[in-house]
Design a protein around this motif. Sequence first.
Motif, PDB file in Angstrom:
ATOM      1  N   SER A  53       0.811  -1.214   0.000  1.00 59.70           N
ATOM      2  CA  SER A  53       0.000   0.000   0.000  1.00 59.70           C
ATOM      3  C   SER A  53       0.845   1.265   0.000  1.00 59.70           C
ATOM      4  O   SER A  53       0.308   2.368   0.032  1.00 59.70           O
ATOM      5  CB  SER A  53      -0.944   0.001   1.197  1.00 59.70           C
ATOM      6  OG  SER A  53      -0.194   0.048   2.396  1.00 59.70           O
ATOM      7  N   ALA A  54       2.180   1.130  -0.045  1.00 59.36           N
ATOM      8  CA  ALA A  54       3.052   2.302  -0.123  1.00 59.36           C
ATOM      9  C   ALA A  54       2.878   2.964  -1.487  1.00 59.36           C
ATOM     10  O   ALA A  54       2.627   2.291  -2.486  1.00 59.36           O
ATOM     11  CB  ALA A  54       4.514   1.891   0.087  1.00 59.36           C
ATOM     12  N   PRO A  55       3.011   4.280  -1.547  1.00 56.33           N
ATOM     13  CA  PRO A  55       2.765   4.969  -2.827  1.00 56.33           C
ATOM     14  C   PRO A  55       3.892   4.742  -3.840  1.00 56.33           C
ATOM     15  O   PRO A  55       5.049   4.543  -3.468  1.00 56.33           O
ATOM     16  CB  PRO A  55       2.715   6.446  -2.417  1.00 56.33           C
ATOM     17  CG  PRO A  55       3.565   6.514  -1.193  1.00 56.33           C
ATOM     18  CD  PRO A  55       3.355   5.203  -0.474  1.00 56.33           C
ATOM     19  N   TYR A  56       3.517   4.760  -5.113  1.00 57.44           N
ATOM     20  CA  TYR A  56       4.514   4.730  -6.183  1.00 57.44           C
ATOM     21  C   TYR A  56       5.105   6.126  -6.305  1.00 57.44           C
ATOM     22  O   TYR A  56       4.387   7.114  -6.334  1.00 57.44           O
ATOM     23  CB  TYR A  56       3.893   4.328  -7.521  1.00 57.44           C
ATOM     24  CG  TYR A  56       3.497   2.876  -7.590  1.00 57.44           C
ATOM     25  CD1 TYR A  56       4.453   1.895  -7.490  1.00 57.44           C
ATOM     26  CD2 TYR A  56       2.180   2.513  -7.764  1.00 57.44           C
ATOM     27  CE1 TYR A  56       4.102   0.554  -7.555  1.00 57.44           C
ATOM     28  CE2 TYR A  56       1.821   1.182  -7.827  1.00 57.44           C
ATOM     29  CZ  TYR A  56       2.782   0.212  -7.727  1.00 57.44           C
ATOM     30  OH  TYR A  56       2.434  -1.101  -7.782  1.00 57.44           O
ATOM     31  N   ILE A  57       6.419   6.194  -6.397  1.00 57.87           N
ATOM     32  CA  ILE A  57       7.094   7.485  -6.482  1.00 57.87           C
ATOM     33  C   ILE A  57       7.631   7.641  -7.900  1.00 57.87           C
ATOM     34  O   ILE A  57       8.241   6.729  -8.457  1.00 57.87           O
ATOM     35  CB  ILE A  57       8.215   7.572  -5.437  1.00 57.87           C
ATOM     36  CG1 ILE A  57       7.608   7.445  -4.047  1.00 57.87           C
ATOM     37  CG2 ILE A  57       8.988   8.872  -5.582  1.00 57.87           C
ATOM     38  CD1 ILE A  57       8.599   7.369  -2.932  1.00 57.87           C
ATOM     39  N   THR A  58       7.396   8.808  -8.474  1.00 58.18           N
ATOM     40  CA  THR A  58       7.835   9.085  -9.839  1.00 58.18           C
ATOM     41  C   THR A  58       8.841  10.229  -9.822  1.00 58.18           C
ATOM     42  O   THR A  58       8.979  10.955  -8.839  1.00 58.18           O
ATOM     43  CB  THR A  58       6.651   9.464 -10.733  1.00 58.18           C
ATOM     44  OG1 THR A  58       6.009  10.611 -10.186  1.00 58.18           O
ATOM     45  CG2 THR A  58       5.663   8.311 -10.839  1.00 58.18           C
TER      46      THR A  58
END
Length: 118
Positions: A53-58
């Motif tokens: 559930s950790a966010p995807y980082i761009t």
Amino acid sequence: MKRIQSGSVTVEVAATSIFVAAFGVVAFDVAIPLLAYVNADQAARDAARAAASAPYITKLVGTPPVQVYDPVATTAAAQAAANAALSSHNNPSVFVGTPTCVVSPTQIAQQFDVTRLG
């Protein structure tokens, strides 16, 4: 005749107590790994749920800025979330320790094709 019977009761109690003690040792020997298994299973489940559930980082790459996926930062965020979830499974026991999460750079390179980010 009475003396022989009282002596046989003592022998029976001694023999039974040996079996009861052996059963107790076996039960203790089985209970510790079972406790460790249950703790590790629940901790791994909670850590995986938190990491997923950790966010995807761009990040922005290129002359015309293009937003691409950053696997290193995303993995770091997922590992931080997993470690936060594992901190709730602190088990200060002599037999079963506190679970930890370790991610090596080799695992990151295998999960993500880092050559496509350039």
